[in-house]
Structures are given as structure tokens and as C-alpha cells.
Design an enzyme around this catalytic site. Sequence first.
Site, mmCIF file in Angstrom:
data_model
loop_
_atom_site.group_PDB
_atom_site.id
_atom_site.type_symbol
_atom_site.label_atom_id
_atom_site.label_comp_id
_atom_site.label_asym_id
_atom_site.label_seq_id
_atom_site.Cartn_x
_atom_site.Cartn_y
_atom_site.Cartn_z
ATOM 1 N N HIS A 227 25.949 49.912 39.018
ATOM 2 C CA HIS A 227 25.007 48.698 38.963
ATOM 3 C C HIS A 227 25.696 47.440 39.283
ATOM 4 C CE1 HIS A 227 27.383 48.723 35.354
ATOM 5 N NE2 HIS A 227 27.229 47.427 34.975
ATOM 6 N N SER A 229 27.686 43.531 39.007
ATOM 7 C CA SER A 229 28.247 42.731 38.016
ATOM 8 C C SER A 229 29.484 41.919 38.593
ATOM 9 C CB SER A 229 28.683 43.665 36.597
ATOM 10 O OG SER A 229 29.006 42.612 35.618
#
Length: 516
Positions: A227, A229
Site C-alpha cells: 500500500h 505511504s
Amino acid sequence: MCSHESSIQPAQFLLVVGVPVASALLLLQCLRWHCPRRLLGACWKPDSQEEPVAHPTPLPEDEPSRGCPPATLPEMAAFYQELHTPTQGQTVIRQLMHKLLVFSAREVDHRGGCLMLQDMGISLLIPPGAVAVGRQERVSLILVWDLLDAPSLSRAQGLVSPVVACGPHGASFLKPCTLTFKHCAQEPSHARTYSSNTTLLDAKVWRPLGRPGAHTSRDECRIHLSHFSLYTCVLEAPGGREARKWLQLAVFCSPLAPGQSHLQLRIYFLNNTPCALQWAMANEQPHGGRLRGPCQLFDFTGARGDQCLKLTYISEGWENVDESSCQLVPHLHIWHGKCPFRSFCFRRKTASESVNCSALASEIIVTMHTFQDGLETKYMEILRFQASEEESWAVPPPVSQPPPCNRLPPELFEQLQMLLEPNSITGNDWRRLASHLGLCGMKIRFLSCQRSPAAAILELFEEQNGSLQELHYLMTVMERLDCASAIQNYLSLSGSPAPLRGGAHENPGLELDEKL
């Protein structure tokens, strides 16, 4: 009856007196929490006393004060909307919400795509199949030039890479995406990647991402993302080992104009990463400063003292106007990647101050020594600077940004880097490829100062949007059949044969040796 009444009176007294007193104390504590000190002092001071002036507590030198009001919801929405708006393949440098950011954004479908920040050594690869068929996702790649967003480090830890964000925050895909950026640790196994699972505007919470060396190669961090970030890389040497990183020393100054009385040199102590040098260039742009010559590498250790910069020679006709000829840079400012610089200011002597000065002062030559405190006799770098009034300092015309680049497959990139890196007696190595890409002698000398010149020139080829077929053709023309064979093998496995254009017809005797 009287004794009973007297026994109740203390309890009544506590209820009547104790509760108001406790309430008053609680109110006073609330005022201390929520009321500014000057206002609280004004509320409680006697009339005969003047209000004391509150002096703000000074922040440490490496933690500049912001004084920025909290962002409103519309401001935050506009901030993220601009970051995720497609930039048509361009790299944008802009200050948003008091943060200096470098970013690029695009839409990606099921075919995947690549984002690269121009001249920064940072890329994000979204593989084919990461996005479902029929869908389009907006993705962004962001370099954070805000030093306050970096992790809080101990004296033993050193920052060796930029802070990079992938957006939108928290986005996930059907296949892992690959984030790549440069680091300057001398020992890759001592470099540890960190992640902050927060947005750009939130307070950062940095945590280690795997063990040291898990995501680092010789000079690069490569992270497979589940993901999006924020990410960076920190140098953490194991117990008993000395941590070291590579610096690049960059000298900047403004043009030397006829009749100019003063000239200032600024020497930056930067992490040896492309984006650190680009930050210094952006920092110098408002002042008209230009990079003078190629950067010099410096072997910087975390177990030593401050960095010394010592002025050792000034050419005739000039003098140093600073109080000292030696300046210090705090060790932690360099070790924690704060991009510090030091400057010297020189004054041109008048004709009455020096014999035949007018003929000599049209040129200035400066020599400086730099070393870590206590290591002057063991390791030192010599910085030389030369400028004259006759030199052309014209700013080159702006170059339009290329479309999104083609990213070389990581395995093939490393193989070509290994083949092109060793210097050949005939020069048929990375230098020949640089010449074919149009680089002049000065730029080739600049690349030779990098940790991996071959990797730097291959990245330049990527930024020029070169394809594997074009690279195969160049290697054939250069008669680097080992590199051409590696490319052809990869293309054969992927089902895309390499066309032999031009060079094959000009050299009919050349054949690819599959055994190379």
C-alpha cells in the site's frame, strides 16, 4: 442533642467550604491549560505591577520554527487535489502548505505505468495487472524537501536517503508496486528502510520496515509496496561497526562580473544522492548561484567529529573578508542529512592595495581543504575553485519535460551496470554510451565522480525515454556484444525481438555471441 449537632458541624463545614475551594482550584488548573501565559498573568497581576514580557523558548538550530496555523479542511482538500492531478509527464517543484515538494502524477490502467521524478533518481513502477481491467487509478510520486518530515534520529543513526511519498495514501493494488530511490550508505547491509503510515500533513510515525539491508542494493533502495505511504532510509551500523556514508561537496557562486568588488563561495555538504544536489540547486536559484564544476565525494563517518572547511590559498588581487579562514559544520547536521553549507566572502583589492592587481584580479583561484575534526593528517579532500570574468555564465534555455519514461527491468539494469562499470583502456564502457547520448566532456567527468557512473548513465537513458530496442542498437554500434546479448536474451524471453537497425548493416561481420 447538642453533642450530636456539634458532631455534624465539621461535615457541614467541609461541604460549605471545601467544595468551592476545590472548584476554584480546578478552574485555576483549567485556566493554566487553556489560557495563554501572558493572558493568565494579566488576569492575576496586581494593578501596581507591569505585565512581564514573555520570551519564546528558542528552538534547536536544526529544528526551524514554523509558526504556521493549522490547515483547514478546504486547504487540505486543495493540497491533495493538486498533488494527485496528472502532470502530463512533467516533474513539478512547488511549495504547498508550507512544504517544498517535488511531484509527478498520472492515471494508470490495467496496463500499468511508471512515474519518475526528473533528475532525482526516484521512480514508482505499477506493474501490468495491478489495476483491474476497465478501471483507472490516479497515482502520484512525491519527494518531500521538508526536513522536518524526516525521522527523529539518535546520534548513532544517519539519514542516507530522501523522504518519498506515494499517493494517494493507503492505496493498494492487485499486484505489488515497486518504489526505487537512491541512498548514500557505504555498506548497503547497514541501511534500513523506514515507513510512516501517515499522510503528508499528519505528524509522522516512523517505524522500521524489515531488517537492515532487506531493501537496499549498492546505492539504491527498492521496496515492493502493498500500500502507499511515506518511506526513507536510515543508516544503522551494528554494534562494534563504524557507520559511514558518502557525501558530495558542491561549490556554488554567482557570476564574476567586471568591476564586481565582492564574491561569495558557498560549499554544500550533501548526501550523495541526485535529489540532494537538486535541492541545493533549487536553493541557490533565487540568489543566482551556479554549480561550479563537478561535485567531489567525501567519505564521512558517524563516529568522528565536526567537519572542518579550511581556506588555504587565494590568488593575488583578492582577500578573505571573513573573520576566520576555517569554518566548522556540526557533525549531526551532516550525519542527519540537514544539507548544511558554509561560505567564504572575498574582496577584490584595489589598484592601490596591490601592484599590478588590475591585471590579476579579473580571475580568482581558491583552494580549500575539508576534513573531519581530528583526521586532517589521515583523510582530507582538496576543493579547488576558479572563475574569471571572461567565462560565459549564460543560463541554458529551459528544456521541455519528456513524456513518461521507459523503466529498464531491474534485473537487466543491474546486469548492464555490472558490464559497463569497469573502465576499459579503449574507453568502450559507460563513457562511450554517454558520448552516444550526447553528453559533453564536462558532464562525463561529473558522472565519473558518482558512486556508479554506469548506473547514472543508464538512468539518464531512461529519462530520455529510451527503449530496449534503442539500447540494443547502441550496444551493437559500440561493439559491446556482451551487453547487446543480455538485452536480446531479455527481449526474446518477453517475446519482443530486438531489431538490428543501421549498425548491423554497417557492420555485417558482427554477430551476437549467445555464449557471452
